[in-house]
Design an enzyme around this catalytic site. Structure first.
Site, PDB file in Angstrom:
ATOM      1  N   SER A 135       0.828  -1.194   0.000  1.00  0.00           N
ATOM      2  CA  SER A 135       0.000   0.000   0.000  1.00  0.00           C
ATOM      3  C   SER A 135       0.876   1.263   0.000  1.00  0.00           C
ATOM      4  O   SER A 135       1.669   1.452  -0.912  1.00  0.00           O
ATOM      5  CB  SER A 135      -0.969  -0.052   1.178  1.00  0.00           C
ATOM      6  OG  SER A 135      -2.021   0.863   1.025  1.00  0.00           O
ATOM      7  N   ASP A 289      -8.032  -5.341  -6.439  1.00  0.00           N
ATOM      8  CA  ASP A 289      -7.767  -4.178  -5.590  1.00  0.00           C
ATOM      9  C   ASP A 289      -8.525  -2.968  -6.143  1.00  0.00           C
ATOM     10  O   ASP A 289      -8.360  -2.608  -7.302  1.00  0.00           O
ATOM     11  CB  ASP A 289      -6.258  -3.897  -5.564  1.00  0.00           C
ATOM     12  CG  ASP A 289      -5.838  -2.939  -4.464  1.00  0.00           C
ATOM     13  OD1 ASP A 289      -6.616  -2.041  -4.115  1.00  0.00           O
ATOM     14  OD2 ASP A 289      -4.703  -3.090  -3.964  1.00  0.00           O
ATOM     15  N   HIS A 318      -7.604  -5.276  -1.831  1.00  0.00           N
ATOM     16  CA  HIS A 318      -6.405  -4.609  -1.322  1.00  0.00           C
ATOM     17  C   HIS A 318      -5.748  -5.419  -0.215  1.00  0.00           C
ATOM     18  O   HIS A 318      -4.522  -5.450  -0.100  1.00  0.00           O
ATOM     19  CB  HIS A 318      -6.776  -3.221  -0.824  1.00  0.00           C
ATOM     20  CG  HIS A 318      -5.600  -2.360  -0.487  1.00  0.00           C
ATOM     21  ND1 HIS A 318      -4.603  -2.075  -1.402  1.00  0.00           N
ATOM     22  CD2 HIS A 318      -5.245  -1.715   0.660  1.00  0.00           C
ATOM     23  CE1 HIS A 318      -3.692  -1.289  -0.842  1.00  0.00           C
ATOM     24  NE2 HIS A 318      -4.048  -1.065   0.410  1.00  0.00           N
TER      25      HIS A 318
END
Length: 351
Positions: A135, A289, A318
């Protein structure tokens, strides 16, 4: 033996005067970090693994362990906490006049430059076999390779990007609106956390962190939840009510919103910055995602000279790369990422 968990003491590196991209100076900047393993004699086994949005160093530990690619018996893994996360310098722990909503704007490059100071000044390290992260940690991995190409041999950004996309920025704006409009937020001058806003923040996040297919298949049951509402309250509201300060969240949100390696001095575009990366790379988006879809990272890889695009399959969105709390450690996504880390470390470096 390496210890794990949030109760294990961490260390802090102080930079007496650290001038940020925004022009303001932290006096000092404090970088909280933990290390796993031992630095070898020639200082050639160090790996940097930055934290992510609201994550703390112990939240990265799911990818570190005996027999894994990031095995502390072989590698010296440094996990620096992002500025703004509540452990490193943040609105919640910085004294006046830079406290709370007065805390300066932080950019991804500020995090990487602080980490560079930690790595070089505290440890005397000049070469990094790998920088990786999930991330916002992925964004920092890209930035490391752009800012310090002479030092970074390999990167493995997963579920993240070198530039925050417009759709992602729209999501972040909705989070900001939920917090700042909350009863009790008071322009960031609250005396007690605005719980109503944090719960609304979590509800927005719940629709993005996992995919539509995750919800359709009721995969939340694998995390021990008994209903959809149980999952949203226990997992998501519980996550953001667990000591996460709203001003800290807004600082890191602003860092995320403005993420772009193309803003690095010396470059005129994201494409030019990506083309400058010398490190060998495996870029790993997750199949579903919603923040960082595979096509965005395929675009990034198309501008990198020595990179592979490898998609993490499955429905976890995600959180395919996040080590979701309650998920068995031997899940398919962790195995897929761990295998890629091992393969990348076995390949010749890009420098």
């Amino acid at each position: 033996m390496t210890e794990f968990g949030r109760d294990v003491p961490y260390e802090v590196f102080e930079i007496p005067d650290f001038t940020l991209d925004c022009g303001r100076t932290l006096r000092p900047a404090r970088i909280a970090y933990r290390t796993y393993g031992e630095l070898n004699a020639d200082k050639s086994n160090a790996i940097v693994y930055p934290t992510w949005y609201s994550g703390r160093h112990w939240d990265n530990e799911w990818l570190i362990g005996d027999g894994m690619a990031l095995d502390p018996s072989r590698w010296f893994v440094i996990v620096p906490n992002m500025l703004g996360n509540g452990l490193s310098s943040s609105p919640s722990n910085t004294p006046a006049p830079h406290d709370g909503p007065r805390f300066p704007a932080i950019r991804v490059r500020d995090n990487v430059e602080a980490q560079y100071r930690l790595v070089t000044e505290r440890f005397g390290i000049t070469t990094l076999p790998l920088v990786l992260g999930w991330s916002m940690g992925a964004g920092q991995s890209y930035q490391w390779a752009v800012s310090h190409p002479e030092m970074v041999q390999r990167i493995l950004p997963f579920c993240g990007s070198p530039r925050t996309a417009p759709h992602n920025q729209v999501f972040l704006d909705s989070l900001r609106a939920a917090l700042t409009a909350s009863v009790g937020f008071d322009g960031g001058h609250y005396t007690t956390p605005p719980v109503q806003g944090l719960r609304a923040f979590a509800r927005i996040y719940a629709g993005w962190g996992f995919s539509q297919a995750f919800y359709r298949s009721e995969c939340w049951r694998e995390l021990g939840h008994t209903s959809l509402e149980d999952f949203v309250v226990d997992f998501w509201e519980g996550f953001f009510l667990d000591g996460r300060d709203p001003n800290n969240l807004l600082t890191m949100l602003d860092t995320w919103w403005n993420g772009d390696v193309g803003a690095t001095p010396g470059f005129s575009s994201t494409e030019q910055a990506l083309a400058s990366i010398r490190a060998r790379a495996i870029v790993m988006p997750a199949e579903k995602d919603l923040y960082f879809p595979p096509e965005d990272e395929a675009w990034a890889v198309s501008h990198m000279p020595n990179a592979e695009h490898r998609v993490i399959p499955g429905v976890w969105g995600h959180f395919a790369g996040g080590g979701a709390p309650g998920r068995p450690a031997d899940n398919a996504d962790t195995t897929f990422i761990d295998r890629a880390v091992g393969e990348l470390l076995a390949q010749p470096s890009g420098i």
